[in-house]
Design an enzyme around this catalytic site. Structure first.
Site, short mmCIF file in Angstrom:
data_model
loop_
_atom_site.label_atom_id
_atom_site.label_comp_id
_atom_site.label_asym_id
_atom_site.label_seq_id
_atom_site.Cartn_x
_atom_site.Cartn_y
_atom_site.Cartn_z
N ASP A 130 -9.94 -1.88 -3.57
CA ASP A 130 -10.91 -0.83 -3.26
C ASP A 130 -11.58 -0.28 -4.52
OD1 ASP A 130 -8.65 0.44 -4.29
OD2 ASP A 130 -8.13 1.47 -2.46
N ASN A 169 -0.14 9.92 3.02
CA ASN A 169 -0.45 9.93 4.46
C ASN A 169 -0.37 8.51 5.04
OD1 ASN A 169 -2.74 8.73 3.43
ND2 ASN A 169 -4.19 10.24 4.21
N HIS A 207 -1.80 5.80 3.92
CA HIS A 207 -2.96 4.91 3.81
C HIS A 207 -2.60 3.72 2.92
CE1 HIS A 207 -4.63 7.34 0.15
NE2 HIS A 207 -4.28 6.18 -0.32
N GLU A 260 -7.58 5.18 5.78
CA GLU A 260 -6.97 6.47 6.10
C GLU A 260 -6.47 6.47 7.55
OE1 GLU A 260 -6.41 8.36 3.75
OE2 GLU A 260 -8.11 8.76 2.43
C1 GLP Z 1 -4.98 5.58 -3.89
C2 GLP Z 1 -5.35 4.09 -3.71
C3 GLP Z 1 -4.25 3.31 -3.05
C4 GLP Z 1 -2.92 3.74 -3.65
C5 GLP Z 1 -2.62 5.16 -3.25
C6 GLP Z 1 -1.37 5.75 -3.87
O1 GLP Z 1 -5.84 6.51 -3.33
N1 GLP Z 1 -6.59 3.83 -3.02
O2 GLP Z 1 -4.48 1.93 -3.20
O3 GLP Z 1 -1.89 2.93 -3.18
O4 GLP Z 1 -3.73 6.00 -3.38
O5 GLP Z 1 -1.59 6.17 -5.17
P1 GLP Z 1 -0.39 6.48 -6.18
O6 GLP Z 1 0.22 5.18 -6.49
O7 GLP Z 1 -1.06 7.10 -7.37
O8 GLP Z 1 0.52 7.41 -5.48
#
Ligand code: GLP
Length: 240
Positions: A67, A135, A137, A142
């Site tokens: 993404d 959450n 995702h 989402e």
């Molecule tokens: C982000 C990314 C995800 C990631 C998630 C968790 O928003 N788009 O791909 O897995 O949130 O992030 P973190 O690893 O910093 O907790």
């Protein structure tokens, strides 16, 4: 879905890095799906170390990222393009032309989403690495996102904006939209490895592993994929 519970964040990084290293050694032109966020940082450092120690090479590896934010230039220090160069690509022997990230700056974002999905079909991801949002995702899919979605433009959930605000000066500076592989795109990968650490992920890990498969818990869809490995620390596993 197989779940491995390890002592701490460091062990999770070692285990996940070992899996990716072994996959590249077995198939030097592996197509690797990559994730951003803080979760993969330790694992990326282990891959950098292994590459610099000449244990393995990324010369023929191809990568596709999940993404990207809409509206951030590649040079913006919070863009995922910048993140990937800084945290991994600029420190390993990968060819930058073999690395792919959807563009959040394309004039026609729908066309960009279609182009990216066609690229995924052409490359065929061998191993997709995933983190998970609090959450549940995955990518930027989402809660409430249809499981049938391919790469698309999406609005970010309030919890995601709040969670990601720590990387920006103010919450208003956090982009409100992203372009992301859809759930159906992610499920095309032959194999999936999801990593998570810390108590803030405990409920997400619980709904993913034990909950019903439901669009309210996007990661629960991974229960339907034949080859998923979840690597978590004790804290992320604390609600199981
Ligand atoms: C982000 C990314 C995800 C990631 C998630 C968790 O928003 N788009 O791909 O897995 O949130 O992030 P973190 O690893 O910093 O907790």
């Amino acid at each position: 879905m197989q779940v491995i519970i390890l002592e701490n964040k460091e062990q999770v990084a070692i285990e996940a890095a070992d899996i990716i290293k072994a996959a590249i050694l077995a198939k030097p032109d592996l197509v690797l799906g990559l994730a951003t966020g803080s979760s993969p940082l330790g694992l990326y450092q282990k891959l950098i170390d292994a590459n610099q120690n000449k244990e393995m090479s990324f010369r023929d590896v191809k990568t596709v990222n999940l993404d990207e934010y809409i509206g951030l230039e590649k040079t913006h220090d919070q863009s995922y393009a910048y993140f990937m160069r800084k945290q991994l690509f600029d420190q390993i022997d990968i060819q930058l032309s073999n690395t792919h990230i959807p563009s959040g700056m394309a004039d026609d974002l729908q066309a960009e989403a279609t182009r990216y999905e066609a690229l995924l079909d052409e490359l065929q991801v061998d191993l997709q690495l995933l983190g998970i949002g609090s959450n549940a995702h995955i990518g930027f899919n989402e809660p409430g996102t249809s499981f049938t979605k391919l790469t698309h433009v999406t609005d970010l959930a309030k919890e995601t904006l709040e969670a990601n605000a720590r990387f920006f000066d103010t919450i208003d500076a956090v982009p409100t939209q992203a372009i992301t592989m859809g759930i159906a795109s992610i499920l095309k990968a032959k194999r999936i490895v999801l990593i998570a650490t810390g108590e803030s992920k405990a409920q997400a890990i619980r709904c993913m592993v034990q909950g019903p498969v439901s669009e309210t818990c996007p990661a629960s869809v991974l229960q339907n994929h034949p080859k998923v490995l979840v690597i978590v620390d004790k804290e992320a596993a604390s609600a199981l």
